[in-house]
Structure formats: C-alpha cells, structure tokens
Design a protein around this motif. Sequence first.
Motif, PDB file in Angstrom:
ATOM      1  N   PHE A  18     -11.292 -10.130   2.007  1.00 54.85           N
ATOM      2  CA  PHE A  18     -10.589  -8.961   2.560  1.00 54.85           C
ATOM      3  C   PHE A  18      -9.633  -8.360   1.536  1.00 54.85           C
ATOM      4  O   PHE A  18      -9.566  -7.138   1.373  1.00 54.85           O
ATOM      5  CB  PHE A  18      -9.809  -9.311   3.833  1.00 54.85           C
ATOM      6  CG  PHE A  18      -8.921  -8.172   4.274  1.00 54.85           C
ATOM      7  CD1 PHE A  18      -9.443  -7.115   5.003  1.00 54.85           C
ATOM      8  CD2 PHE A  18      -7.582  -8.118   3.890  1.00 54.85           C
ATOM      9  CE1 PHE A  18      -8.646  -6.031   5.352  1.00 54.85           C
ATOM     10  CE2 PHE A  18      -6.782  -7.041   4.229  1.00 54.85           C
ATOM     11  CZ  PHE A  18      -7.318  -5.996   4.974  1.00 54.85           C
ATOM     12  N   ARG A  70      -9.542  -4.619   0.279  1.00 56.97           N
ATOM     13  CA  ARG A  70      -8.333  -3.809   0.457  1.00 56.97           C
ATOM     14  C   ARG A  70      -7.917  -3.167  -0.869  1.00 56.97           C
ATOM     15  O   ARG A  70      -7.595  -1.978  -0.927  1.00 56.97           O
ATOM     16  CB  ARG A  70      -7.198  -4.693   0.971  1.00 56.97           C
ATOM     17  CG  ARG A  70      -5.843  -3.996   0.899  1.00 56.97           C
ATOM     18  CD  ARG A  70      -4.699  -4.982   0.935  1.00 56.97           C
ATOM     19  NE  ARG A  70      -4.646  -5.789  -0.266  1.00 56.97           N
ATOM     20  CZ  ARG A  70      -3.970  -6.922  -0.362  1.00 56.97           C
ATOM     21  NH1 ARG A  70      -3.301  -7.390   0.664  1.00 56.97           N
ATOM     22  NH2 ARG A  70      -3.960  -7.618  -1.486  1.00 56.97           N
ATOM     23  N   ARG A 123     -10.047  -0.401  -1.728  1.00 53.90           N
ATOM     24  CA  ARG A 123      -9.774   0.762  -0.881  1.00 53.90           C
ATOM     25  C   ARG A 123      -8.562   1.521  -1.408  1.00 53.90           C
ATOM     26  O   ARG A 123      -8.559   2.749  -1.488  1.00 53.90           O
ATOM     27  CB  ARG A 123      -9.517   0.297   0.554  1.00 53.90           C
ATOM     28  CG  ARG A 123      -9.209   1.445   1.482  1.00 53.90           C
ATOM     29  CD  ARG A 123      -8.845   0.935   2.853  1.00 53.90           C
ATOM     30  NE  ARG A 123      -8.355   2.012   3.685  1.00 53.90           N
ATOM     31  CZ  ARG A 123      -7.463   1.837   4.656  1.00 53.90           C
ATOM     32  NH1 ARG A 123      -6.981   0.644   4.912  1.00 53.90           N
ATOM     33  NH2 ARG A 123      -7.066   2.856   5.373  1.00 53.90           N
ATOM     34  N   ILE A 124      -7.532   0.771  -1.795  1.00 48.29           N
ATOM     35  CA  ILE A 124      -6.340   1.409  -2.357  1.00 48.29           C
ATOM     36  C   ILE A 124      -6.722   2.196  -3.610  1.00 48.29           C
ATOM     37  O   ILE A 124      -6.363   3.357  -3.767  1.00 48.29           O
ATOM     38  CB  ILE A 124      -5.260   0.359  -2.700  1.00 48.29           C
ATOM     39  CG1 ILE A 124      -4.728  -0.285  -1.415  1.00 48.29           C
ATOM     40  CG2 ILE A 124      -4.123   0.983  -3.502  1.00 48.29           C
ATOM     41  CD1 ILE A 124      -3.801  -1.464  -1.663  1.00 48.29           C
ATOM     42  N   ARG A 166      -6.676   6.326  -4.309  1.00 50.19           N
ATOM     43  CA  ARG A 166      -5.929   6.935  -5.411  1.00 50.19           C
ATOM     44  C   ARG A 166      -6.815   7.761  -6.312  1.00 50.19           C
ATOM     45  O   ARG A 166      -6.435   8.836  -6.761  1.00 50.19           O
ATOM     46  CB  ARG A 166      -5.234   5.850  -6.224  1.00 50.19           C
ATOM     47  CG  ARG A 166      -4.095   5.348  -5.413  1.00 50.19           C
ATOM     48  CD  ARG A 166      -3.323   4.289  -6.074  1.00 50.19           C
ATOM     49  NE  ARG A 166      -2.454   3.733  -5.036  1.00 50.19           N
ATOM     50  CZ  ARG A 166      -1.658   2.741  -5.187  1.00 50.19           C
ATOM     51  NH1 ARG A 166      -1.591   2.155  -6.362  1.00 50.19           N
ATOM     52  NH2 ARG A 166      -0.932   2.316  -4.200  1.00 50.19           N
ATOM     53  N   LEU A 169       5.215  -4.077   6.481  1.00 48.14           N
ATOM     54  CA  LEU A 169       4.603  -5.235   5.813  1.00 48.14           C
ATOM     55  C   LEU A 169       3.123  -5.322   6.170  1.00 48.14           C
ATOM     56  O   LEU A 169       2.281  -5.622   5.326  1.00 48.14           O
ATOM     57  CB  LEU A 169       5.321  -6.524   6.224  1.00 48.14           C
ATOM     58  CG  LEU A 169       6.786  -6.635   5.788  1.00 48.14           C
ATOM     59  CD1 LEU A 169       7.422  -7.872   6.399  1.00 48.14           C
ATOM     60  CD2 LEU A 169       6.892  -6.678   4.263  1.00 48.14           C
ATOM     61  N   ALA A 170       2.826  -5.037   7.429  1.00 48.92           N
ATOM     62  CA  ALA A 170       1.426  -5.081   7.872  1.00 48.92           C
ATOM     63  C   ALA A 170       0.615  -4.018   7.144  1.00 48.92           C
ATOM     64  O   ALA A 170      -0.498  -4.275   6.676  1.00 48.92           O
ATOM     65  CB  ALA A 170       1.345  -4.876   9.380  1.00 48.92           C
ATOM     66  N   LEU A 181       1.293  -2.736   4.288  1.00 46.99           N
ATOM     67  CA  LEU A 181       1.157  -3.141   2.887  1.00 46.99           C
ATOM     68  C   LEU A 181      -0.034  -4.089   2.754  1.00 46.99           C
ATOM     69  O   LEU A 181      -0.861  -3.947   1.863  1.00 46.99           O
ATOM     70  CB  LEU A 181       2.438  -3.849   2.420  1.00 46.99           C
ATOM     71  CG  LEU A 181       2.417  -4.344   0.970  1.00 46.99           C
ATOM     72  CD1 LEU A 181       2.739  -3.200   0.009  1.00 46.99           C
ATOM     73  CD2 LEU A 181       3.400  -5.481   0.743  1.00 46.99           C
ATOM     74  N   ALA A 182      -0.116  -5.041   3.688  1.00 43.35           N
ATOM     75  CA  ALA A 182      -1.180  -6.048   3.623  1.00 43.35           C
ATOM     76  C   ALA A 182      -2.559  -5.439   3.796  1.00 43.35           C
ATOM     77  O   ALA A 182      -3.532  -5.928   3.232  1.00 43.35           O
ATOM     78  CB  ALA A 182      -0.950  -7.128   4.673  1.00 43.35           C
ATOM     79  N   THR A 183      -2.655  -4.367   4.570  1.00 39.00           N
ATOM     80  CA  THR A 183      -3.980  -3.793   4.802  1.00 39.00           C
ATOM     81  C   THR A 183      -4.269  -2.614   3.876  1.00 39.00           C
ATOM     82  O   THR A 183      -5.346  -2.041   3.939  1.00 39.00           O
ATOM     83  CB  THR A 183      -4.124  -3.301   6.254  1.00 39.00           C
ATOM     84  OG1 THR A 183      -3.146  -2.289   6.500  1.00 39.00           O
ATOM     85  CG2 THR A 183      -3.918  -4.431   7.243  1.00 39.00           C
ATOM     86  N   GLY A 184      -3.321  -2.270   3.032  1.00 36.63           N
ATOM     87  CA  GLY A 184      -3.558  -1.175   2.089  1.00 36.63           C
ATOM     88  C   GLY A 184      -3.419   0.199   2.719  1.00 36.63           C
ATOM     89  O   GLY A 184      -3.946   1.165   2.207  1.00 36.63           O
ATOM     90  N   ALA A 185      -2.706   0.272   3.828  1.00 37.06           N
ATOM     91  CA  ALA A 185      -2.620   1.540   4.555  1.00 37.06           C
ATOM     92  C   ALA A 185      -1.419   2.393   4.143  1.00 37.06           C
ATOM     93  O   ALA A 185      -1.273   3.510   4.615  1.00 37.06           O
ATOM     94  CB  ALA A 185      -2.577   1.276   6.060  1.00 37.06           C
ATOM     95  N   GLU A 190       1.178   5.589  -1.719  1.00 32.91           N
ATOM     96  CA  GLU A 190       1.529   4.967  -2.991  1.00 32.91           C
ATOM     97  C   GLU A 190       3.006   4.667  -3.176  1.00 32.91           C
ATOM     98  O   GLU A 190       3.376   3.581  -3.620  1.00 32.91           O
ATOM     99  CB  GLU A 190       1.132   5.921  -4.104  1.00 32.91           C
ATOM    100  CG  GLU A 190      -0.077   5.475  -4.829  1.00 32.91           C
ATOM    101  CD  GLU A 190      -0.401   6.448  -5.913  1.00 32.91           C
ATOM    102  OE1 GLU A 190      -0.488   7.649  -5.615  1.00 32.91           O
ATOM    103  OE2 GLU A 190      -0.550   6.005  -7.042  1.00 32.91           O
ATOM    104  N   HIS A 244       4.132   1.998  -0.805  1.00 34.89           N
ATOM    105  CA  HIS A 244       3.510   0.743  -1.237  1.00 34.89           C
ATOM    106  C   HIS A 244       4.314   0.120  -2.377  1.00 34.89           C
ATOM    107  O   HIS A 244       4.555  -1.090  -2.409  1.00 34.89           O
ATOM    108  CB  HIS A 244       2.084   1.041  -1.692  1.00 34.89           C
ATOM    109  CG  HIS A 244       1.244  -0.179  -1.915  1.00 34.89           C
ATOM    110  ND1 HIS A 244       0.347  -0.634  -0.985  1.00 34.89           N
ATOM    111  CD2 HIS A 244       1.189  -1.047  -2.949  1.00 34.89           C
ATOM    112  CE1 HIS A 244      -0.236  -1.733  -1.442  1.00 34.89           C
ATOM    113  NE2 HIS A 244       0.257  -2.001  -2.633  1.00 34.89           N
ATOM    114  N   GLU A 292      -2.887 -11.070   5.967  1.00 37.84           N
ATOM    115  CA  GLU A 292      -4.155 -11.179   5.233  1.00 37.84           C
ATOM    116  C   GLU A 292      -5.092 -12.190   5.899  1.00 37.84           C
ATOM    117  O   GLU A 292      -6.305 -12.001   5.938  1.00 37.84           O
ATOM    118  CB  GLU A 292      -3.896 -11.564   3.773  1.00 37.84           C
ATOM    119  CG  GLU A 292      -3.268 -10.428   2.982  1.00 37.84           C
ATOM    120  CD  GLU A 292      -2.770 -10.828   1.611  1.00 37.84           C
ATOM    121  OE1 GLU A 292      -2.352  -9.938   0.852  1.00 37.84           O
ATOM    122  OE2 GLU A 292      -2.766 -12.043   1.290  1.00 37.84           O
TER     123      GLU A 292
END
Lengths: 218, 217
Positions: A111, A115, A118-119, A123, B12-13, B15-19, B22, B25, B46
């Motif tokens: 995962f 992730r 995906r980031i 970008r 934090l959640a 951040l963990a999922t990349g949502a 920038e 983040h 994660e």
Amino acid sequence: MIAAIRTTRLPNRAGIVLPSTTKAWPSVGASRGLKPKVEWSDLIGRVASHGDREAFRSLFEHFGPRIKGLMLKAGCSADEAEEIAQGTLIAVWRKAGQFDPASTGAAAWIFTIARNLRIDSLRRHARAGRFGEDADLANMPDATEPADVVISRVEDTARVKAAIDRLSDEQSKVIQLSFIEERPHPEIASLLGIPLGTVKSRIRLAMNRLRDLLDEAP
Amino acid sequence: MSITHHPPEDLLADLATGALGEAEHLVVGVHVAGCARCRRFVQAMEQLAGEALENAEPAAISDGAFDLLMARIQEAPPRDTRPSEARNVDEEEHRDLPEILRRCRLGKRRRVAPGVSVQPIDLPGRGKARAFLLQSAPGTRMIEHTHTGTELTCVLKGSFSHAGGRYGPGDFDYGDEDIDHRPIVGDEGPCLCVVAMIGDLRMNGFFGRLISPFVRL
C-alpha cells in the motif's frame, strides 16, 4: 436423455463448485487455486532471494487488481489507477529485498508503495498539466523513496499491531471507508446501515479510540 | 524539549493515504518525522490501509499486463531517480533543517516586516496551498490576523505563544478561520517555522496591510 443427464449433473456440480469459490469479498488468492491464507511475505521473500517469477505472478494477480480497485475508489482515472498498479508491482519486484516482514505486513508495505506513486502521479499531473510522455513507467520515481515522504519508519510494530487488534471491527471499518477508500459520508451510512447524521461522530470516535490505544503503554 | 501540540488525526490519516496537498503534506510530514507518537498513528493507518487493500474490490487489469510488465522490468534497469540535489545548503543557518526540508528547493528570503522574513518553498506541483519558512526575531509580536482559509505550522527552532499555548520545536499549530492569532515569539532566540497556507490571510493591523501583498504572492 441428454437433458436428463444435464439436469442431474447441474445441481451436483453446483453443489461441488459453490463452497470452493469464495464469492464473498474478503477473497484472498481465490483466483489461482491458492489456499485462502497465502503468506504474501513468503512470496516477496522468494522474489527477493531468487527472482521467483511464479511467486511474483501470484503477487501481481492478487495485488494488481486490488491496487487498481482501491485507486479507482480514491478518485484516480482508470489509466492512472492501472499505471499505479503496474508501477507498484515493478517496485515490488525491484525492492523485494528491502521488505522486512518483521516490521510491516506485505499488504501495508505494498500500500505504501502505491500511495507514494499516487502522490508522485498527482504532482506530475499538476506539473505537466496533464499526463505527458514522462509518465512512462520507466520514469516512475523510486516508489519506496519518494521525494519528500519520510514517514513509515517502522519502529513500534508490536505496539501499533496491538492497538489495531483492539480496535473494534466496526471502528476499523469506518476508518477504512472514510480515509482509505475515501467514500462520501452518505455511502458510509448506507454501507454500515447507520443514519447519515452519526457517520461523522463514528469516524471521530474511531480515530480518538485509535489514538488512545496507541498512546497506552504496551 | 517534548512535543505537546500534534496535528488533528484527520491530517495524519490523510498524510498516510497520500490525500494531502503538497504544502500540507510537507508541514505535517515535518512534524511526523520528529514525533514518535504521530509516527505510530501514521503506521497504524498504513496497517489499516493494507487490510483495506487486501479486501479491495479487484478491478480488471488489461490483458497481457503481466508479460508486458516482465518485459519492462527486464529492459529498463532500475534508474537512480533520486530527486535532484537542488537545495539551499549554502545558507549556513539552514544546515540543520529536517531532512524533508533540506530536499526542497527554497526561494529567496525576503524581509516582510521588522524582524520577520519569509522564504518561499518551491513545490513541484501546483497545490492550492503555499509553503514557506517564516523566521521571526525573538520577542516579535506577530500581526493580528485571521484566516479565510487554513494555516498549518510546524516549529523548527525557537518558540511562539498564543492563546492556544506555547509552541516549541516540533510542535504543530493548526489555524482556521475561527482562530484569531496574535502569536508572540519567545525570547530565547529567533523562531523558525515551516508554514502551509491555504486561502488568504486577513491582516488586522498596519503591518498586515504592509505584508498582505506578499502573503497573496
């Protein structure tokens, strides 16, 4: 005569087939006749130790479609989702040696790679205005070492695991639906069969509970 | 010195999922890099994400994808794609920045008010938020301001205080439109923060009008 044979065979076959094909959705490795409990970590280990192509194929067939499915849910286009799935598996092949089964589960590790891709994809998207030629897989940045994400340093594995184990199923479900699958609240309400008005507080309670469990001394 | 102010769990959640965008983040990442407690939370997210991945509804991958993938793996050797080393280490004072920040490209530092300077952080994408380093002299009383958006701050050096308490190195401050800020920088030395700002700031004083043009960039 033939029809008679058919009718006698059909229910029989259905009787045999149904129990073994797990139609329900925690389907683990059902597609390739693997046993329900596959140790993905072992497969990653085999990829790492001797580039085991069949082990890698199993990982690909299990995780590829699931990464794509998860990314679609999180709002990626079909192309992006597939590209992230493929890029993730390429990174799994290349970085298999860095995977430490003692510190993190295979699925969580995979995962985090997805992730990070995906980031990076978001970008590049923003930079190029749209997916351009540099979106080629060969140019995928090293997904286990993204430009600026230095999270996931695993240290308190046991403590984190203990906290998650103590979280109720309903609480981990609501967190997953909300943050990982990024489902809108009305959808969460109908999936869990709870009133829309309580979704927000359920999420909050679950997050607070997770925080408290993590804060407790192991 | 221990960290006492943490980001809300939602951040934090995300951040963990990349949502996260920038800039957000980056700032949440700086906090998490220095905070074991929040790192555990991110790790837990994660793990939960791993479970969700196991249970995700599969979406069909195109035919022949596996063979194509193997061909690609064989023909393209792993490239060293580490980000370019563009950075601003020449500035002596920034040598001890957290690693995440040292990898960023920094713009030119500008004085925006007496005792206050700002150094924009160039982010590769185009998020809705801007990120910058904010340095203030000891004892500076920051201009009174409110937000039309949100502001995420992580202290790197020194400290500031406002109605929410005292914020030292590693502490995270989350401001939104409901909060009226008037932080005072601690006397122990200059205060350096990394800030992500979404939306506009409304300045309520003379200096505010002075630095507003900068803040809108």
